[in-house]
Design an enzyme around this catalytic site. Structure first.
Site, PDB file in Angstrom:
ATOM      1  N   LYS A  28       0.826  -1.213   0.000  1.00 33.30           N
ATOM      2  CA  LYS A  28       0.000   0.000   0.000  1.00 33.30           C
ATOM      3  C   LYS A  28       0.859   1.261   0.000  1.00 33.30           C
ATOM      4  O   LYS A  28       0.453   2.288  -0.539  1.00 33.30           O
ATOM      5  CB  LYS A  28      -0.968  -0.003   1.191  1.00 33.30           C
ATOM      6  N   LYS A  64      -4.210 -10.456  -7.229  1.00 33.93           N
ATOM      7  CA  LYS A  64      -5.312 -10.840  -6.361  1.00 33.93           C
ATOM      8  C   LYS A  64      -6.540  -9.976  -6.673  1.00 33.93           C
ATOM      9  O   LYS A  64      -6.393  -8.779  -6.918  1.00 33.93           O
ATOM     10  CB  LYS A  64      -4.862 -10.608  -4.913  1.00 33.93           C
ATOM     11  N   LYS A 116     -10.640  -4.722  -4.293  1.00 36.22           N
ATOM     12  CA  LYS A 116     -11.571  -3.603  -4.449  1.00 36.22           C
ATOM     13  C   LYS A 116     -10.917  -2.409  -5.125  1.00 36.22           C
ATOM     14  O   LYS A 116     -11.569  -1.615  -5.777  1.00 36.22           O
ATOM     15  CB  LYS A 116     -12.058  -3.150  -3.069  1.00 36.22           C
TER      16      LYS A 116
HETATM   17  P1  AMP Z   1     -11.134  -6.395   2.486  1.00 37.06           P
HETATM   18  O1  AMP Z   1     -11.882  -6.173   1.244  1.00 37.06           O
HETATM   19  O2  AMP Z   1      -9.662  -6.134   2.311  1.00 37.06           O
HETATM   20  O3  AMP Z   1     -11.692  -5.707   3.667  1.00 37.06           O
HETATM   21  O4  AMP Z   1     -11.255  -7.946   2.789  1.00 37.06           O
HETATM   22  C1  AMP Z   1     -12.320  -8.574   3.477  1.00 37.06           C
HETATM   23  C2  AMP Z   1     -12.051 -10.062   3.569  1.00 37.06           C
HETATM   24  O5  AMP Z   1     -12.012 -10.646   2.264  1.00 37.06           O
HETATM   25  C3  AMP Z   1     -10.697 -10.394   4.208  1.00 37.06           C
HETATM   26  O6  AMP Z   1     -10.828 -11.532   5.030  1.00 37.06           O
HETATM   27  C4  AMP Z   1      -9.803 -10.692   3.031  1.00 37.06           C
HETATM   28  O7  AMP Z   1      -8.735 -11.550   3.346  1.00 37.06           O
HETATM   29  C5  AMP Z   1     -10.794 -11.344   2.085  1.00 37.06           C
HETATM   30  N1  AMP Z   1     -10.364 -11.184   0.680  1.00 37.06           N
HETATM   31  C6  AMP Z   1     -10.157 -10.008   0.042  1.00 37.06           C
HETATM   32  N2  AMP Z   1      -9.777 -10.213  -1.236  1.00 37.06           N
HETATM   33  C7  AMP Z   1      -9.729 -11.562  -1.396  1.00 37.06           C
HETATM   34  C8  AMP Z   1      -9.405 -12.422  -2.498  1.00 37.06           C
HETATM   35  N3  AMP Z   1      -9.052 -11.919  -3.682  1.00 37.06           N
HETATM   36  N4  AMP Z   1      -9.473 -13.756  -2.314  1.00 37.06           N
HETATM   37  C9  AMP Z   1      -9.845 -14.273  -1.110  1.00 37.06           C
HETATM   38  N5  AMP Z   1     -10.155 -13.522  -0.036  1.00 37.06           N
HETATM   39  C10 AMP Z   1     -10.113 -12.184  -0.170  1.00 37.06           C
END
Ligand code: AMP
Ligand code: TRP
Length: 325
Positions: A112, A192, A195
């Protein structure tokens, strides 16, 4: 008594199928076995630049999509992190137990910082300590996450251990739980799904857009022509079939891709139809809730109230162990 489970999701953009397969779907299966608390973590989301006018909408949408996907707020607590100020208070305390060197090693911080070169702020650096405070405030013993959060949960274990050794046994050492899809790749097949990148399919994507996005997605790059045999083992879309298609379809796609009986477009069409079918009820319920923000806010306020009580009690114990009163 059930073990306490805690996890969070940032209101920083559209909730996507990576979030769903990597985290939310798993949360739903765990809801009856644990005492579950899920948070929309807005204090985490403000560590990168954002539009304050959009934040409330993003929080409501994130909550609506989680509920729409099946996270039943009658069987768990769903709340907004900043409604419980103790998160920030415990972060400060845990900061004093966290060596800077450990935070410097966090790969998410390094990534980041590179992406936000002009705004490498202390909050971004401290992000994993806030995450630790989230978990420990509720004495969360189990933390279901995607693979990208593993390092952060490992750090939370170290901080919990340090607190317990220094001030007295209070916190459990949080254990991570991965789903069967811990790392969903983006539609480019290279990074990966995230968002902050244009490489995702949202959980409330319009059917037409699902098809449009999948039809442009990267497959086995060695397959140059329709007649070339493909290799599903290195095709990101084949991986997605495993979560949206039936066993029979998955077998068929696997065989017929290898023998070039079907082309990538055929394979994508099957995936697209199935994905549209699986996501339709989630989309419908989520959009419905987004139209009734007051209902969502009611759920979040009730959740915050329950969390405030638990958080106050934990902070009382923390202060007393630390000789702060
Ligand atoms: P975040 O959007 O970063 O707040 O992520 C929310 C949850 O989704 C967290 O547990 C992340 O580890 C999971 N997560 C986010 N992106 C991925 C992805 N591409 N594959 C699997 N898990 C994900
Ligand atoms: N940092 C996590 C993410 O980006 C979200 C999060 C915040 C979280 N606090 C948490 C996850 C506590 C698990 C436990 O995905």
């Amino acid at each position: 008594m059930k073990k306490r489970l805690f996890s969070g999701i940032q209101p920083s953009g559209d909730v996507h199928i990576g979030n769903y397969l990597g985290a939310i779907k798993n949360w739903i299966t765990l809801i009856d076995d644990y005492d579950c608390i899920f948070s929309i973590v807005d204090y985490h989301a403000i560590t990168v630049e954002y539009d304050p006018r959009q934040m409330q909408k993003r929080i409501i949408n994130a909550a609506a999509v989680n509920i729409g996907a099946g996270l039943d707020p009658d069987r768990c607590i769903l709340f907004v992190q900043s409604q419980v100020p103790e998160h920030a208070e415990l972060t400060w305390i845990l900061n004093t137990l966290t060596p800077m060197g450990l935070l410097e090693r966090m790969t998410q911080y390094k990534d980041k910082s590179r992406q936000n070169e002009k705004n490498v702020n202390v909050g971004l650096f401290d992000y994993p300590v806030l995450q630790t405070a989230d978990i420990l405030l509720y004495k969360g013993g189990v933390v279901p996450i995607g693979e990208d959060q593993l390092q952060h949960v490992e750090l939370s274990r170290e901080i919990a251990r340090k607190f317990n050794m220094r001030y007295g046994e209070l916190f459990p050492e949080p254990q991570h739980l991965l789903s069967d899809a811990p790392r969903i790749m983006g539609l480019d097949g290279k990074t990966k799904m995230s968002k902050s990148m244009d490489n995702y399919i949202s959980l409330i994507e319009e059917p037409g857009t699902i098809w449009k996005k999948l039809s442009r997605a990267t497959t086995d790059e060695n397959r140059k022509r329709r007649d070339d045999p493909g290799n599903p083992d290195i095709c990101n879309l084949y991986t997605l079939h495993k979560y949206f298609s039936t066993e029979t379809e998955i077998d068929k796609v696997n065989r017929e891709c290898r023998s070039a009986e079907i082309g990538c477009i055929d394979c994508k069409k099957i995936l697209s139809d199935n994905m549209i079918k699986v996501l339709a009820p989630i989309r419908e319920k989520s959009l419905n809730l987004m139209d009734k923000p007051e209902e969502v806010l009611e759920v979040l306020d009730a959740g915050a109230k329950k969390c405030q009580e638990i958080a106050r009690e934990t902070m009382g114990k923390v202060r007393s162990l630390m000789g702060l009163r």
